[in-house]
Design a protein around this motif. Structure first.
Motif, mmCIF file in Angstrom:
data_model
loop_
_atom_site.group_PDB
_atom_site.id
_atom_site.type_symbol
_atom_site.label_atom_id
_atom_site.label_comp_id
_atom_site.label_asym_id
_atom_site.label_seq_id
_atom_site.Cartn_x
_atom_site.Cartn_y
_atom_site.Cartn_z
ATOM 1 N N ASP A 495 -6.028 3.903 -8.725
ATOM 2 C CA ASP A 495 -5.001 4.419 -9.654
ATOM 3 C C ASP A 495 -3.911 5.164 -8.889
ATOM 4 N N ILE A 496 -4.352 5.980 -7.951
ATOM 5 C CA ILE A 496 -3.377 6.782 -7.182
ATOM 6 C C ILE A 496 -2.445 5.860 -6.388
ATOM 7 N N ILE A 497 -3.029 4.870 -5.749
ATOM 8 C CA ILE A 497 -2.211 3.926 -4.975
ATOM 9 C C ILE A 497 -1.258 3.187 -5.919
ATOM 10 N N GLU A 498 -1.754 2.834 -7.083
ATOM 11 C CA GLU A 498 -0.933 2.094 -8.051
ATOM 12 C C GLU A 498 0.310 2.894 -8.471
ATOM 13 N N VAL A 499 0.102 4.156 -8.876
ATOM 14 C CA VAL A 499 1.276 4.913 -9.368
ATOM 15 C C VAL A 499 2.254 5.219 -8.238
ATOM 16 N N ASN A 500 1.721 5.427 -7.058
ATOM 17 C CA ASN A 500 2.618 5.676 -5.918
ATOM 18 C C ASN A 500 3.429 4.421 -5.602
ATOM 19 N N LEU A 501 2.766 3.280 -5.487
ATOM 20 C CA LEU A 501 3.506 2.063 -5.126
ATOM 21 C C LEU A 501 4.462 1.643 -6.233
ATOM 22 N N GLN A 502 4.049 1.878 -7.472
ATOM 23 C CA GLN A 502 4.937 1.583 -8.603
ATOM 24 C C GLN A 502 6.249 2.361 -8.436
ATOM 25 N N ALA A 503 6.108 3.638 -8.100
ATOM 26 C CA ALA A 503 7.300 4.492 -7.965
ATOM 27 C C ALA A 503 8.157 4.082 -6.766
ATOM 28 N N TYR A 504 7.521 3.824 -5.647
ATOM 29 C CA TYR A 504 8.305 3.603 -4.421
ATOM 30 C C TYR A 504 8.932 2.208 -4.382
ATOM 31 N N THR A 505 8.224 1.208 -4.922
ATOM 32 C CA THR A 505 8.804 -0.140 -4.885
ATOM 33 C C THR A 505 9.975 -0.257 -5.859
ATOM 34 N N SER A 506 10.101 0.715 -6.754
ATOM 35 C CA SER A 506 11.239 0.619 -7.679
ATOM 36 C C SER A 506 12.341 1.610 -7.311
ATOM 37 N N ARG A 507 12.315 2.122 -6.092
ATOM 38 C CA ARG A 507 13.380 3.040 -5.665
ATOM 39 C C ARG A 507 14.162 2.437 -4.505
ATOM 40 N N PRO A 508 15.312 1.861 -4.809
ATOM 41 C CA PRO A 508 16.063 1.114 -3.786
ATOM 42 C C PRO A 508 16.561 1.989 -2.641
ATOM 43 N N PHE A 509 16.567 3.320 -2.832
ATOM 44 C CA PHE A 509 17.043 4.153 -1.723
ATOM 45 C C PHE A 509 15.991 4.320 -0.620
ATOM 46 N N LEU A 510 14.757 3.831 -0.876
ATOM 47 C CA LEU A 510 13.719 3.979 0.156
ATOM 48 C C LEU A 510 13.769 2.836 1.178
ATOM 49 N N SER A 511 13.560 3.185 2.430
ATOM 50 C CA SER A 511 13.495 2.165 3.489
ATOM 51 C C SER A 511 12.065 1.910 3.938
ATOM 52 N N GLY A 512 11.122 2.550 3.277
ATOM 53 C CA GLY A 512 9.751 2.266 3.683
ATOM 54 C C GLY A 512 8.723 3.070 2.922
ATOM 55 N N LYS A 545 -14.596 1.997 6.743
ATOM 56 C CA LYS A 545 -14.608 1.988 8.214
ATOM 57 C C LYS A 545 -15.042 0.644 8.777
ATOM 58 N N TYR A 546 -15.840 -0.116 8.006
ATOM 59 C CA TYR A 546 -16.239 -1.459 8.455
ATOM 60 C C TYR A 546 -15.280 -2.542 7.969
ATOM 61 N N ARG A 547 -14.170 -2.118 7.388
ATOM 62 C CA ARG A 547 -13.115 -3.031 6.900
ATOM 63 C C ARG A 547 -13.511 -3.741 5.606
ATOM 64 N N ARG A 548 -14.432 -3.159 4.866
ATOM 65 C CA ARG A 548 -14.747 -3.734 3.564
ATOM 66 C C ARG A 548 -13.715 -3.233 2.563
ATOM 67 N N PRO A 549 -13.094 -4.168 1.817
ATOM 68 C CA PRO A 549 -12.018 -3.746 0.913
ATOM 69 C C PRO A 549 -12.532 -2.892 -0.243
ATOM 70 N N LYS A 550 -11.770 -1.844 -0.554
ATOM 71 C CA LYS A 550 -12.050 -1.053 -1.761
ATOM 72 C C LYS A 550 -11.239 -1.646 -2.908
ATOM 73 N N LEU A 551 -11.415 -1.097 -4.095
ATOM 74 C CA LEU A 551 -10.685 -1.627 -5.255
ATOM 75 C C LEU A 551 -9.170 -1.589 -5.029
ATOM 76 N N ALA A 552 -8.715 -0.602 -4.298
ATOM 77 C CA ALA A 552 -7.266 -0.441 -4.093
ATOM 78 C C ALA A 552 -6.651 -1.614 -3.307
ATOM 79 N N TYR A 553 -7.488 -2.357 -2.620
ATOM 80 C CA TYR A 553 -6.986 -3.493 -1.824
ATOM 81 C C TYR A 553 -6.135 -4.435 -2.674
ATOM 82 N N GLU A 554 -6.666 -4.789 -3.839
ATOM 83 C CA GLU A 554 -5.947 -5.737 -4.703
ATOM 84 C C GLU A 554 -4.677 -5.108 -5.278
ATOM 85 N N VAL A 555 -4.701 -3.795 -5.444
ATOM 86 C CA VAL A 555 -3.500 -3.105 -5.957
ATOM 87 C C VAL A 555 -2.384 -3.199 -4.908
ATOM 88 N N VAL A 556 -2.755 -2.924 -3.674
ATOM 89 C CA VAL A 556 -1.760 -3.004 -2.600
ATOM 90 C C VAL A 556 -1.202 -4.422 -2.530
#
Ligand code: ADA
Length: 565
Positions: A495-512, A545-556
């Motif tokens: 959820d946290i990753i989702e709301v953050n990425l939602q906000a940043y991907t919709s802000r054209p002034f961001l470069s990253g 740490k073993y590179r097993r994806p968490k739920l947030a993987y699909e959100v990213v």
């Protein structure tokens, strides 16, 4: 494996990988000769992967025999010793180095044929001497963590190449500098030749006095080369050869793999080859439970594959210069790299350590000189989350940014700040970068916070500069799934990753936007964060740490792949 391409056709090089003798040692006066070695450890590697040393912090002696076939001078290159090395050749001390994440070399002149002894005293302990390796939110391992290479060098040899692509009059040029070292007493007449993409050129001729280091070079036009880009990461081998005293056969060579691209910051945005880009990626620690920081190429490649699978185009080497083979892979895959010096979260008091200035100066210089030719590196950064909110801290930021700018005027500079409206150094950087954790350390709305941050930057000397959200995220303990979605569950993390990425991907002034973090990592035990670092690890990884994806993987994946940034 030394690099992902051959660096020499003439100079004889070999990697001293394999098992070395090892013994933990203590005290100030370490006896290097007749040492009784109790264990065998791998190089590259760290002692923590051996069951007896899983949490060992202290000193250890590594030792092996080296066969030399003919009389020669040797250049011994240590690509990374964590964190302090004292090196002995046949029992005699020949050099020292501090800091795990940059390489260093030692010359041994006129070595006789036969069997020799190479011994390295490695120390990963914390204390007053060490201002950069301190108990921290990542782990300082012990060992020869990156390759050791032995090179047979002539009296005069090529030390390094500095390749700067220049786009001018719609054509690619390059300023090519070659640094030569003459370790003999005699003056040498030298001649340097280069080839790139089927084109041959002279790189200068002249005299080089005994015992000196000197720079030769020129600007060359390359009418037929293609640019390096994320979509087409075109690389070229730049081969340089050294001729001495009018002889026709070269005595030495050095090959660097380079790319033609330019990075700019204009109109508040970041550009690659003149086109605006947005970094979508991760902060990554070089850490894996099976190998510590000593990644085989397969694991490095796997990390990049996972990042690419999620749609990322960028990685930040938080918080230290990375293994150059990882950078080689980024060059090949068109991944953009923010590389930074080694410093995380230092208070003003920590920055007042008497060794802080020279230790930073050394890492900065070694990082830029050693990684200069990687086209994938598009940003240099310093001093993550240090005391840039104070006047005294500002002196350090200014000094370090100026030092890096003097070494490399071709890349933009930044630092990641968590000081919000108290930041005092944005005017010194080319890009403003914020580490904010909305939804994790605070309850703010990520979009509103990001807009506020733009305002803080504008008011504090950052107006007109590109902006990057350099860290955001939250903990998610792998396998802890619960309908309550409380903090620490994989659901809440997603959820946290989702709301953050939602906000940043919709802000054209961001470069990253760079997620904290790619994978969970081990942290130092006992720094007062027992509860926030459960399992003695930082659990904000999108993979564990073993590179097993968490739920947030699909959100990213949804945001990074789904948006046309
Ligand atoms: C900081 C820091 C990271 C990590 C992170 C966290 O922003 O730069 O190294 O410690 O916080 O997990 O809180």
């Amino acid at each position: 494996m030394i690099r992902l391409y051959e660096t020499h056709h003439i100079r004889a090089v070999r990697e001293l990988e394999g098992t070395w003798d090892f013994a933990p040692v203590s005290g100030e006066r370490i006896k290097v000769e007749q040492q009784h070695y109790t264990h065998q450890l791998t190089v590259p590697g760290c002692w923590e992967i051996h069951p007896n040393f899983a949490t060992y912090r202290g000193k250890g002696l590594f030792h092996r025999k080296v066969t030399v076939a003919q009389k020669t001078s040797l250049r011994i290159v240590f690509k990374g010793v964590s964190h302090t090395a004292t090196v002995y050749w046949d029992g005699k001390e020949i050099g020292q180095h501090y800091n795990a994440y940059t390489s260093f070399d030692i010359i041994v002149r006129d070595v006789e044929p036969g069997l020799h002894e190479l011994t390295v005293l490695v120390d990963n302990s914390f204390g007053e001497f060490s201002s950069l390796h301190v108990p921290n939110d990542y782990y300082t391992y012990g060992g020869l963590i990156r390759p050791v290479v032995i090179e047979e060098v002539p009296d005069t040899f090529i030390d390094r190449i500095v390749f700067t692509p220049i786009w001018e009059n719609e054509t690619w040029n390059a300023d090519i500098r070659v640094i030569l070292r003459n370790i003999s007493e005699d003056t040498k007449n030298i001649e340097l030749h280069g080839t790139l993409g089927g084109q041959s050129f002279s790189l200068g001729k002249g005299k080089l006095s005994g015992g000196t280091i000197s720079e030769f070079g020129t600007t060359v036009t390359f009418p037929n080369v293609e640019a390096w880009s994320m979509q087409h990461p075109r690389l070229y081998e730049l081969e340089t050869r050294l001729l001495i005293n009018g002889k026709e056969t070269p005595v030495d060579d050095l090959i660097e793999r380079v790319g033609f691209r330019r990075v700019t910051t204009e109109k508040g945005q970041l550009q690659l080859n003149g086109e605006n880009i947005v970094l979508k990626g991760f902060n990554r620690h070089e850490d894996h439970p099976m190998v510590g920081p000593s990644f085989p190429i397969s694991l490095m490649s796997m990390d990049i594959d996972l990042m690419v699978d999620m749609g990322a185009n960028a990685v930040r080497t938080s918080h230290y210069p990375n293994d150059e083979r990882f950078l080689d892979l980024c060059d090949e895959r068109g991944i953009l790299v923010w590389e930074e010096n080694h410093a995380r979260g230092f208070s003003l008091e920590q920055m007042q350590n008497p060794n802080f200035i020279w230790q930073c100066e050394q890492v900065n210089r070694e990082m830029v000189q050693q990684h200069y030719n990687h086209p994938s590196i598009i940003i240099w950064a310093v001093l993550n989350e240090c005391a840039s909110d104070t006047e005294e801290g500002r002196v350090h930021y200014k000094r370090q940014l100026e030092q890096i700018r003097a070494l490399d005027g071709s890349r933009p500079l930044t630092f990641a700040s968590h000081h919000r409206d108290k930041e005092r150094c944005f005017d010194l950087a080319d890009i403003v970068s914020f580490n904010l954790y909305p939804g994790w350390y605070g309850d703010e709305d990520p979009g509103e916070l990001c807009d506020l941050a733009r305002g803080w930057a504008d008011a504090a000397g950052g107006a007109g500069k590109p902006m990057i959200m350099s860290e955001f995220g939250g903990d998610g303990y792998y396998g802890y799934r619960d309908a309550s979605r409380v903090k620490g569950t994989e659901e809440r993390h997603a959820d946290i990753i989702e709301v953050n990425l939602q906000a940043y991907t919709s802000r054209p002034f961001l470069s990253g936007m760079l997620i904290w973090q790619f994978c969970d990592c081990r942290v130092t035990e006992g720094t007062g964060w027992l509860l926030t670092r459960a399992g003695t690890q930082n659990s904000k990884g999108i993979v564990d740490k073993y590179r097993r994806p968490k739920l947030a993987y699909e959100v990213v994946k949804k945001f990074f792949r789904g948006t046309n940034l």
